[in-house]
Design a protein around this motif. Sequence first.
Motif, PDB file in Angstrom:
ATOM      1  N   GLU A 111       0.824  -1.206   0.000  1.00 26.76           N
ATOM      2  CA  GLU A 111       0.000   0.000   0.000  1.00 26.76           C
ATOM      3  C   GLU A 111       0.860   1.258   0.000  1.00 26.76           C
ATOM      4  OE1 GLU A 111      -2.485  -0.380   3.373  1.00 26.76           O
ATOM      5  OE2 GLU A 111      -3.762  -1.954   2.511  1.00 26.76           O
ATOM      6  N   ALA A 112       1.941   1.240   0.801  1.00 29.37           N
ATOM      7  CA  ALA A 112       2.842   2.395   0.821  1.00 29.37           C
ATOM      8  C   ALA A 112       3.520   2.582  -0.534  1.00 29.37           C
ATOM      9  CB  ALA A 112       3.881   2.219   1.917  1.00 29.37           C
ATOM     10  N   THR A 113       3.861   1.480  -1.193  1.00 31.87           N
ATOM     11  CA  THR A 113       4.499   1.572  -2.507  1.00 31.87           C
ATOM     12  C   THR A 113       3.548   2.169  -3.533  1.00 31.87           C
ATOM     13  OG1 THR A 113       5.807  -0.390  -1.964  1.00 31.87           O
ATOM     14  CG2 THR A 113       5.719   0.260  -4.271  1.00 31.87           C
ATOM     15  N   ARG A 114       2.287   1.777  -3.469  1.00 34.99           N
ATOM     16  CA  ARG A 114       1.316   2.332  -4.409  1.00 34.99           C
ATOM     17  C   ARG A 114       1.094   3.819  -4.167  1.00 34.99           C
ATOM     18  NH1 ARG A 114      -3.041  -2.681  -4.045  1.00 34.99           N
ATOM     19  NH2 ARG A 114      -1.894  -4.126  -5.421  1.00 34.99           N
ATOM     20  N   LEU A 115       1.067   4.219  -2.888  1.00 34.76           N
ATOM     21  CA  LEU A 115       0.924   5.639  -2.598  1.00 34.76           C
ATOM     22  C   LEU A 115       2.126   6.422  -3.113  1.00 34.76           C
ATOM     23  CD1 LEU A 115      -0.558   5.567   1.023  1.00 34.76           C
ATOM     24  CD2 LEU A 115      -1.714   6.248  -1.078  1.00 34.76           C
ATOM     25  N   ALA A 116       3.327   5.844  -2.925  1.00 33.69           N
ATOM     26  CA  ALA A 116       4.528   6.521  -3.431  1.00 33.69           C
ATOM     27  C   ALA A 116       4.494   6.615  -4.950  1.00 33.69           C
ATOM     28  CB  ALA A 116       5.776   5.780  -2.966  1.00 33.69           C
ATOM     29  N   SER A 122       5.024  11.456   1.439  1.00 33.03           N
ATOM     30  CA  SER A 122       4.994  11.762   2.871  1.00 33.03           C
ATOM     31  C   SER A 122       4.504  10.587   3.712  1.00 33.03           C
ATOM     32  CB  SER A 122       4.100  12.973   3.129  1.00 33.03           C
ATOM     33  OG  SER A 122       2.769  12.720   2.687  1.00 33.03           O
ATOM     34  N   HIS A 123       3.930   9.560   3.079  1.00 29.46           N
ATOM     35  CA  HIS A 123       3.420   8.419   3.830  1.00 29.46           C
ATOM     36  C   HIS A 123       4.576   7.562   4.341  1.00 29.46           C
ATOM     37  CE1 HIS A 123       0.728   5.159   4.979  1.00 29.46           C
ATOM     38  NE2 HIS A 123       1.499   4.326   4.316  1.00 29.46           N
ATOM     39  N   ARG A 124       4.426   7.048   5.583  1.00 27.57           N
ATOM     40  CA  ARG A 124       5.422   6.159   6.184  1.00 27.57           C
ATOM     41  C   ARG A 124       4.729   4.903   6.700  1.00 27.57           C
ATOM     42  NH1 ARG A 124       7.619   9.398   3.814  1.00 27.57           N
ATOM     43  NH2 ARG A 124       9.337  10.790   4.388  1.00 27.57           N
ATOM     44  N   ILE A 125       5.410   3.775   6.624  1.00 23.25           N
ATOM     45  CA  ILE A 125       4.832   2.504   7.072  1.00 23.25           C
ATOM     46  C   ILE A 125       4.839   2.429   8.593  1.00 23.25           C
ATOM     47  CG2 ILE A 125       5.021   0.007   6.932  1.00 23.25           C
ATOM     48  CD1 ILE A 125       6.445   0.357   4.265  1.00 23.25           C
ATOM     49  N   ARG A 126       5.985   2.702   9.193  1.00 24.08           N
ATOM     50  CA  ARG A 126       6.152   2.666  10.658  1.00 24.08           C
ATOM     51  C   ARG A 126       5.619   1.349  11.223  1.00 24.08           C
ATOM     52  NH1 ARG A 126       4.806   8.120   9.736  1.00 24.08           N
ATOM     53  NH2 ARG A 126       6.500   9.537  10.295  1.00 24.08           N
ATOM     54  N   MET A 127       6.222   0.254  10.798  1.00 22.16           N
ATOM     55  CA  MET A 127       5.784  -1.081  11.201  1.00 22.16           C
ATOM     56  C   MET A 127       6.048  -1.306  12.685  1.00 22.16           C
ATOM     57  SD  MET A 127       4.442  -3.767   9.686  1.00 22.16           S
ATOM     58  CE  MET A 127       4.996  -3.606   7.987  1.00 22.16           C
ATOM     59  N   PRO A 128       5.014  -1.637  13.490  1.00 23.61           N
ATOM     60  CA  PRO A 128       5.252  -1.896  14.912  1.00 23.61           C
ATOM     61  C   PRO A 128       5.794  -3.303  15.138  1.00 23.61           C
ATOM     62  CG  PRO A 128       2.930  -2.165  14.408  1.00 23.61           C
ATOM     63  CD  PRO A 128       3.596  -1.720  13.135  1.00 23.61           C
ATOM     64  N   GLU A 133      12.653  -9.757   9.445  1.00 24.65           N
ATOM     65  CA  GLU A 133      12.975  -9.433   8.063  1.00 24.65           C
ATOM     66  C   GLU A 133      11.981  -8.434   7.460  1.00 24.65           C
ATOM     67  OE1 GLU A 133      13.016 -12.312   9.407  1.00 24.65           O
ATOM     68  OE2 GLU A 133      14.922 -13.297   8.972  1.00 24.65           O
ATOM     69  N   PHE A 134      10.671  -8.637   7.732  1.00 23.87           N
ATOM     70  CA  PHE A 134       9.672  -7.736   7.176  1.00 23.87           C
ATOM     71  C   PHE A 134       9.788  -6.330   7.759  1.00 23.87           C
ATOM     72  CE2 PHE A 134       7.054 -11.695   6.308  1.00 23.87           C
ATOM     73  CZ  PHE A 134       7.260 -11.637   4.947  1.00 23.87           C
ATOM     74  N   ARG A 135      10.042  -6.235   9.042  1.00 25.30           N
ATOM     75  CA  ARG A 135      10.150  -4.915   9.668  1.00 25.30           C
ATOM     76  C   ARG A 135      11.432  -4.206   9.232  1.00 25.30           C
ATOM     77  NH1 ARG A 135       7.016  -8.089  12.220  1.00 25.30           N
ATOM     78  NH2 ARG A 135       5.183  -7.338  13.358  1.00 25.30           N
ATOM     79  N   GLU A 136      12.506  -4.952   9.019  1.00 27.37           N
ATOM     80  CA  GLU A 136      13.718  -4.347   8.464  1.00 27.37           C
ATOM     81  C   GLU A 136      13.452  -3.819   7.057  1.00 27.37           C
ATOM     82  OE1 GLU A 136      16.847  -7.157   8.648  1.00 27.37           O
ATOM     83  OE2 GLU A 136      17.029  -7.099  10.845  1.00 27.37           O
ATOM     84  N   LEU A 137      12.683  -4.565   6.275  1.00 27.70           N
ATOM     85  CA  LEU A 137      12.321  -4.095   4.931  1.00 27.70           C
ATOM     86  C   LEU A 137      11.463  -2.839   5.016  1.00 27.70           C
ATOM     87  CD1 LEU A 137      12.178  -4.468   1.857  1.00 27.70           C
ATOM     88  CD2 LEU A 137      10.240  -6.014   2.215  1.00 27.70           C
ATOM     89  N   ALA A 138      10.499  -2.810   5.952  1.00 31.98           N
ATOM     90  CA  ALA A 138       9.646  -1.633   6.106  1.00 31.98           C
ATOM     91  C   ALA A 138      10.455  -0.419   6.556  1.00 31.98           C
ATOM     92  CB  ALA A 138       8.538  -1.928   7.115  1.00 31.98           C
ATOM     93  N   ASP A 139      11.396  -0.623   7.485  1.00 35.21           N
ATOM     94  CA  ASP A 139      12.231   0.495   7.941  1.00 35.21           C
ATOM     95  C   ASP A 139      13.113   1.014   6.804  1.00 35.21           C
ATOM     96  OD1 ASP A 139      11.104   0.191  10.414  1.00 35.21           O
ATOM     97  OD2 ASP A 139      12.767  -0.959  11.266  1.00 35.21           O
TER      98      ASP A 139
END
Length: 391
Positions: A111-116, A122-128, A133-139
Amino acid sequence: MARAPGWSVRLKLTLSYAGFLMLAGALLLAVVWVFLLRYVPDQPHPPPLDTLGGTVYRADDLILQGPSRHDLLSAFAPRAAEVMVFLLVFGLLGGWILAGRMLSPVTRITEATRLAGTGSLSHRIRMPGHSDEFRELADAFDTMLERLESHVAEQQRFAANASHELRTPLSITKTLLDVVRKDPSHLTEEFLDRLHAVNSRAIALTEALLMLSRADQRSFEPERVDLSLVAEEATETLLPLAEKCDTTVETSGDLAHALGSPALLLQLTTNLMQNAIVHNLPKAGSVWVTTALHDRSVALTVENTGEELTPELISTLTEPFQRGTERIHADHAGVGLGLAIVKAIVTAHDGTLTLAPRDGGGLRVTVRLPAAPPPERDGRRLPPAPRRSPE
């Protein structure tokens, strides 16, 4: 890129989980079956004859005791089939749920990629959650978006400033030409000098923009360059300007060999020294240029006297068309791209640029570049050149 429709990753993971669970269940049942076969005979054993009482049984009167393998198979096969059906249903349902939970971060990243892709940076994923591996990719994606947003904003400011800077001399030229067209008597030598100065400024700005673009492209063949010789060449070129501005220039330091473009490194040194001369005291100013050789890097430092500068102001000097203070020598005012070009050249050479206020006023600029390896002759490295004593 057009692709044929296919199975989703969630469905593939679900089938993989269910298939693995079915295989594990089948192996477990096979192990149980083999274990039971070791203790079950093909035919049931007859009971022992009771000879103590004097009674002897005939063969057809014997009562068979214990199950046979056929009986075990009849009882085991239906239960095994039920277990396999349960494992299949449980594997599909549990695999679908687990796959959905595992792929939920990928959905947020998509979803973030599509928005970009639509231009919203300005959108950020900020994965909690904890790191994986997935959170490192999101960061990493958030960091990329932040840098991309900053770069786009910088490019927009650059385009706006460049348009403004180019529009000014062009507007002045148009005004002067309109005046002459209406009244040719204004075509005097002073008018021509004014037109020539405005046109020269526009040409200088265009050349600076071209230099900045070439530096960003890194389209050069690295060569071995001695920064001390480059500093001396730049000093000789700018000596008339320094004398006109009542500024003394001193060069000293070590032989400092770097790998890079001789033309770009000369442009870098010239820009730094020209800024140091122009941004100086009205009278009796000083500029110091030093080179140093370190273990794995070489340094070029340019210092100058001048006004007191705040760290906040210094942090903006490398941005295009940003000027620190009003230049004392207005007749040598630049186009506002000197330090921006320096920063681009340093980046193209994988170096670092440091700007700091100098005690007593002025600026200290330090450029660090990777040191060139010692030259080789006949397959052997030559010893480093002796250091040059300060002048």
